[in-house]
Design a protein around this motif. Structure first.
Motif, short mmCIF file in Angstrom:
data_model
loop_
_atom_site.label_atom_id
_atom_site.label_comp_id
_atom_site.label_asym_id
_atom_site.label_seq_id
_atom_site.Cartn_x
_atom_site.Cartn_y
_atom_site.Cartn_z
N LEU A 70 33.22 34.36 41.67
CA LEU A 70 32.19 34.40 42.72
C LEU A 70 30.97 35.09 42.14
O LEU A 70 31.04 35.68 41.06
CB LEU A 70 32.71 35.10 43.97
N ASP A 71 29.83 35.02 42.84
CA ASP A 71 28.57 35.44 42.23
C ASP A 71 28.14 36.87 42.57
O ASP A 71 27.02 37.26 42.27
CB ASP A 71 27.45 34.46 42.59
N ASP A 72 29.01 37.65 43.17
CA ASP A 72 28.71 39.05 43.48
C ASP A 72 29.41 39.94 42.45
O ASP A 72 30.64 40.02 42.44
CB ASP A 72 29.20 39.38 44.90
N PRO A 73 28.66 40.61 41.56
CA PRO A 73 29.31 41.38 40.48
C PRO A 73 30.16 42.54 40.98
O PRO A 73 31.19 42.85 40.39
CB PRO A 73 28.14 41.86 39.63
N TYR A 74 29.73 43.20 42.05
CA TYR A 74 30.50 44.32 42.59
C TYR A 74 31.85 43.84 43.12
O TYR A 74 32.90 44.43 42.80
CB TYR A 74 29.70 44.99 43.70
N LEU A 75 31.85 42.76 43.90
CA LEU A 75 33.11 42.21 44.41
C LEU A 75 33.98 41.69 43.28
O LEU A 75 35.20 41.84 43.29
CB LEU A 75 32.84 41.11 45.43
N PHE A 76 33.34 41.06 42.28
CA PHE A 76 34.10 40.59 41.12
C PHE A 76 34.82 41.75 40.44
O PHE A 76 36.00 41.64 40.07
CB PHE A 76 33.16 39.89 40.14
N GLY A 77 34.13 42.88 40.27
CA GLY A 77 34.77 44.04 39.66
C GLY A 77 35.95 44.53 40.47
O GLY A 77 37.00 44.88 39.92
N GLN A 78 35.79 44.56 41.79
CA GLN A 78 36.89 44.99 42.65
C GLN A 78 38.10 44.05 42.52
O GLN A 78 39.24 44.50 42.41
CB GLN A 78 36.42 45.02 44.10
N ILE A 79 37.83 42.75 42.54
CA ILE A 79 38.91 41.77 42.50
C ILE A 79 39.63 41.81 41.16
O ILE A 79 40.87 41.78 41.10
CB ILE A 79 38.35 40.36 42.78
N ALA A 80 38.87 41.86 40.06
CA ALA A 80 39.49 41.90 38.74
C ALA A 80 40.37 43.14 38.58
O ALA A 80 41.47 43.07 38.01
CB ALA A 80 38.42 41.86 37.66
N ALA A 81 39.90 44.27 39.09
CA ALA A 81 40.68 45.50 39.01
C ALA A 81 41.93 45.42 39.88
O ALA A 81 43.04 45.78 39.45
CB ALA A 81 39.82 46.69 39.42
N ALA A 82 41.77 44.96 41.11
CA ALA A 82 42.93 44.84 42.01
C ALA A 82 43.98 43.92 41.41
O ALA A 82 45.19 44.18 41.51
CB ALA A 82 42.48 44.31 43.37
N ASN A 83 43.53 42.86 40.77
CA ASN A 83 44.46 41.91 40.15
C ASN A 83 45.25 42.57 39.02
O ASN A 83 46.46 42.39 38.90
CB ASN A 83 43.67 40.72 39.61
N ALA A 84 44.57 43.33 38.18
CA ALA A 84 45.25 44.00 37.06
C ALA A 84 46.21 45.08 37.55
O ALA A 84 47.33 45.22 37.03
CB ALA A 84 44.21 44.59 36.11
#
Length: 342
Positions: A70-84
């Protein structure tokens, strides 16, 4: 928003190598001398490695990173971290430390990188862990994730293939994230669907994991890039098969519509090719439900195999914590096929 961050050729867990290709490569890697303290390694299909350091402590190690979905970098960071972070929870562990993994174009606005790292750091803190450093390289595209270390008691590890006949299967998040994100990239996601998908992807599996420690869990995995059926297939052993009640599957709003409109991912088709011979669908199951069950999930839920007489109370407690959990099927004694979808 700059063009690079919005150009997602295969973001989130859809960017995973296909399971067939991955299995072929891993089978050829030399394993070296077996260490009895390596309780779970890459020769299994579990979610993380587990190494025993004492009689009552084992270290859980994992890493995960991917391009934006998705195109929101803050949300992307949250999602990538939650996934890991989820891999630690899937092993029954507790998060302790995390390291950033960053690939970033040299000419891109550094404020975008700052937002990504901010989102990731906040999720590590929410998980009760400490961000302890990381590594970055220049790359043509953005990629981000974490290497995470946790701890677990060696006797309380959640292996992914230790389920027993009569265990009930409980899924803690809705399916359909891949379908909705794919539709969103071409501006065809149903109204409200993307917000629901984002809320699901940013939700940590911490609460579900903490609740699970009160019950007799025989097996667990998190449902990510290989889809529900792909990860369920990794839970099957020589003694068990699984029966899935498709009506009970929790679904992101609009995801079925996306499948009906053939807004599909290549990753879902790789997942289908990998496990289709092991699955039997009842004749009433529509194509859209099949696609949902093959759909790659990013930061998906935990799939538990829990003792039958504890499943009701476990589900009640999960729902009481506000989670969209559901009993989605059961394990049975071995049948001709590994998985039956009804």
């Amino acid at each position: 928003m700059t063009e690079e961050i919005t150009f997602c050729r295969g973001g989130g867990c859809t960017a995973k190598l296909g399971p067939d290709l991955l299995s072929h490569v891993l089978s050829k890697i030399p394993k070296g001398e077996k260490d009895p303290d390596l309780l779970i390694g890459y020769d299994s299909k579990d979610d993380a490695a587990v190494y025993r350091i004492s009689d009552d402590t084992a270290v859980v190690q994992t890493l995960d990173f991917f391009p934006p979905m998705l195109d929101d970098p803050y949300l992307f960071g949250q999602i990538a971290a939650a996934n890991a972070l989820s891999d630690i929870y899937a092993m029954g562990g507790v998060v302790k430390t995390a390291l950033n993994i960053v690939c970033f174009p040299e000419k891109m606005d550094l404020n975008i990188l700052g937002k990504i790292l901010q989102g990731g750091a906040e999720k590590v803190i929410e998980a009760g862990g400490m961000l302890a450093g990381g590594h970055s390289i220049m790359d043509a595209d953005v990629k981000y994730g974490l290497s995470v270390t946790g701890v677990v008691h060696p006797d309380h590890i959640y292996g992914n293939n230790q389920g027993q006949p009569s265990d009930m299967l409980i899924l803690t998040k809705k399916l359909g994230v891949g379908l909705v994100c794919n539709a969103n990239r071409v501006n065809l996601a149903p109204e409200g669907a993307m917000k629901e998908a984002i809320d699901s992807m940013t939700l940590l599996n911490r609460k579900a994991a903490e609740i699970s420690h009160h019950y007799e869990i025989h097996a667990c995995t998190d449902v990510t890039g290989f889809g529900f059926l792909g990860h369920l297939s990794e839970m099957i052993n020589e003694q068990i098969s699984a029966e899935i009640d498709s009506i009970s599957i929790p679904v992101i709003s609009g995801a079925i519509h996306c499948a009906e409109e053939f807004l599909l991912t290549a990753a879902a088709q790789r997942n289908r090719n990998h496990v289709k011979e092991r699955v039997e669908f009842a004749s009433k199951i529509p194509f859209s439900m099949e696609e949902l069950l093959f759909d790659p999930q990013t930061s998906g839920g935990l799939l538990f195999a829990v003792r039958e007489d504890q499943a009701g109370e476990f589900l009640k407690e999960l729902k009481g914590a506000g989670l969209p959990a559901a009993i989605v099927g059961r394990l049975t004694s071995k049948k001709e096929k590994d998985i039956y979808v009804k």
